[in-house]
Design a protein around this motif. Structure first.
Motif: not given
Length: 598
Positions: A79-81, A238-243
């Motif tokens: 997961y990215a988030d 920012k729209n594609f950023m991972t946590k």
């Protein structure tokens, strides 16, 4: 007549076979050939990624393997988030930290190839306003090449105020350095420095007449189609950023001040486009940025005349010596790590074999990105070229050094792990560091092989120690210790010379608390004390009882001392002031003395 359950199984099998057939029919011949060519590598990497994620509790990884101008295999895992169940993909953007250096150095290289920068000229030639203090007078000036190869002698970083939970305004490093001190003479020893990178960006801006991020976008990102790459958290990234994660917990998004040296964001898919620019050098290079010869030139060692570097070689941004693993006989080998805020990563290219790999992880505190990248490209090379790594021979033990030589080696060495005590033990040496004992025995190479000593008498050669040797040398008047692994040596410590401590510092022993300049700080408390007969600073965080750094000091005056040693974060100046209040300044931080009873 098959029963209903068997009919269902046969039907599902037929559907799967048809789908596979259609996929292979529709796949272009080149991609089909490539996929077949790397079948074992793909299976191996899928299993390796799964194992690393399970073993290290990694939330998400993104991987891409490149052969010349083709992506052999890529994918997102986990997961990215995790909270929102947003899957990881190859387009997920990561904070790539120090990997930003590649773009900085290649921008300088591009301008140098255009005849606009001479890397052998002093920095002051391009930035007349550049200045820094020094405790000694040096005969040579810092050159642009010194910045590229991290041999400037400037501080590694100024940590105070460099990270925050809110966006930070970028500081003017030229102004900041005017009140700082050199850490070593220029062109002397490798010490990775974010400041070196930041100064390079100022030169690019001066010569190009454009903000650095604009220059990079116009000359690299847009021509290569890198849409999910940029400096800072712009809307697109920012729209594609991972946590970011650590220990399975989501961590807060942190922002950096030094946005050009460690503030870049990119994805595995975008970085494959960047790597292709260098991998095509073995075939027809249709890149709009570098020719074949230029791509190869970026991977030419620039630090071949600095003995303290041992085997370490640096090109334009690329590290050219493998560190920490056995990977030989592959020709040119170039790589760079990303150790960022909650993210890790590694890129590797083997230009003579046309192979490259990109690995990113959104979970810090482990080496999984490095493991997947290295083992993955090893497997791809074996499958493509049938090149298998031979066994590395373990050296035999042999005593050749005299008693006088062993006594000369014995003493205390300043390393990144603090002071390491080396004692003579008959014909052997014993090293004491971080509560552990290591027995060192001389081998046929003139170096020392190590065994861990447990309970004072059990001696074991375990794990990495089986391929590690230690060398004690005298170079340019310095008694140093180097670590050799698989034949490559790297400086790790410098023998401490016994010097008197300025008496004024004895009155300053005790605790000092940090004055925070942002919501985030690397340290919370400083302890000034004596340890192993050396004035020592210990730095702590409130969430850890053990010190995060132990720094032996050499006093310069009643109010100044320097961190003993050579290399990253060594040679920094620590300054004491009592107006207003007793305080110590270190790496951009100020620590105020804690009064007794508080």
């Amino acid at each position: 007549m098959p029963n209903r359950k068997l009919k269902g199984i046969l039907y599902k099998t037929a559907v799967i076979n048809i789908v596979i057939f259609l996929l292979f029919v529709m796949m272009p011949a080149s991609k089909l050939e490539t996929a077949t060519k790397y079948r074992e590598t793909i299976e191996f990497m899928q299993e390796l990624v799964d194992d690393q994620m399970d073993d290290e509790d990694i939330i998400g990884m993104s991987v891409a393997l490149v052969d010349e101008d083709k992506v052999v295999w890529s994918g997102g895992f986990g997961y990215a988030d995790e909270k929102r169940k947003k899957r990881m993909t190859v387009d997920t953007a990561f904070h790539i930290g120090s990997m930003s250096e590649l773009f900085v150095s290649h921008a300088v290289f591009k301008l140098a190839e255009e005849g606009k920068i001479d890397i052998n000229k002093p920095v002051s030639f391009y930035l007349p306003e550049f200045s820094i203090n020094s405790h000694e007078k040096y005969e040579t000036e810092i050159t642009v090449k010194d910045l590229i190869t991290h041999h400037s002698g400037l501080p590694s970083e100024l940590r105070g105020g460099s990270i925050n939970t809110k966006p930070i305004k970028q500081n003017d490093y030229i102004k900041m350095l005017s009140s700082e001190y050199m850490c070593s003479k220029p062109h002397y020893v490798f010490a990775f420095s974010y400041i070196d990178i930041e100064i390079l960006t100022k030169i690019v801006e001066k010569i190009s007449g454009k903000p650095f991020d604009t220059y990079i976008r116009e000359n690299f990102l847009d021509p290569l189609g890198m849409k999910h790459t940029g400096f800072g958290l712009n809307t697109e990234v920012k729209n594609f950023m991972t946590k970011p994660y650590r220990d399975e917990d989501e961590r807060p998004q942190l922002y950096v001040r030094d946005r050009y040296s460690m503030g870049m964001y990119s994805s595995a898919a975008d970085m494959t486009e960047y790597l292709k620019m260098f991998l095509k050098s073995s075939k027809n290079n249709n890149s709009k940025i570098f020719t074949n010869e230029q791509a190869e030139k970026t991977m030419t060692a620039l630090n071949t005349d600095t003995p303290l570097d041992y085997s370490l070689r640096m090109g334009y941004g690329w590290v050219l010596t493998n560190i920490g693993d056995y990977f030989k006989y592959v020709g040119k080998y170039a790589w760079h790590d990303s150790v960022a805020l909650g993210n890790t990563g590694r890129v590797i290219i083997l230009p003579e074999h046309g192979l490259g790999i990109v690995v990113f992880s959104n979970t810090s505190g482990n080496q999984s990105s490095q493991v997947v990248a290295l083992e993955g490209i090893k497997k791809a090379l074996a499958e493509k070229k049938k090149l298998i790594q031979p066994e590395w021979p373990e050296p035999e033990l042999r005593e050749t050094k005299t008693d006088a030589e062993l006594k000369r080696i014995a003493g205390e060495y300043a390393t990144s792990a603090g002071l390491v005590k080396i004692e003579q033990d008959g014909r052997d040496l014993r090293a004491e560091a971080m509560g552990r004992t290591l027995e060192l025995q001389e081998n046929v190479n003139g170096n020392f092989s190590g065994r861990v000593v447990l309970l004072g008498f059990i001696k074991l050669k375990v794990g990495p120690l089986s391929n590690i040797e230690f060398a004690f040398d005298q170079i340019d008047g310095e008694q140093v210790v180097a670590l050799y692994q698989y034949g490559d040596g790297f400086l790790i410590g410098t023998k401490v010379k016994k010097e008197d401590i300025n008496v004024a510092w004895y009155m300053r022993f005790g605790k000092y608390r940090i004055r925070k300049s942002s919501d985030y700080s690397h340290y919370d408390e400083m302890l000034l004390t004596i340890e192993n007969n050396a004035l020592t600073v210990k730095l702590y965080r409130d969430d850890n009882d053990d010190p995060v750094a132990i720094l032996p000091l050499r006093t310069i005056s009643a109010n100044e001392a320097v961190v003993i040693g050579l290399g990253r974060n060594m040679g920094d100046t620590i300054r004491f002031s009592d107006n207003p209040g007793e305080r110590i300044r270190y790496s951009g931080y100020e620590f105020y003395r804690v009064k007794q009873g508080k």
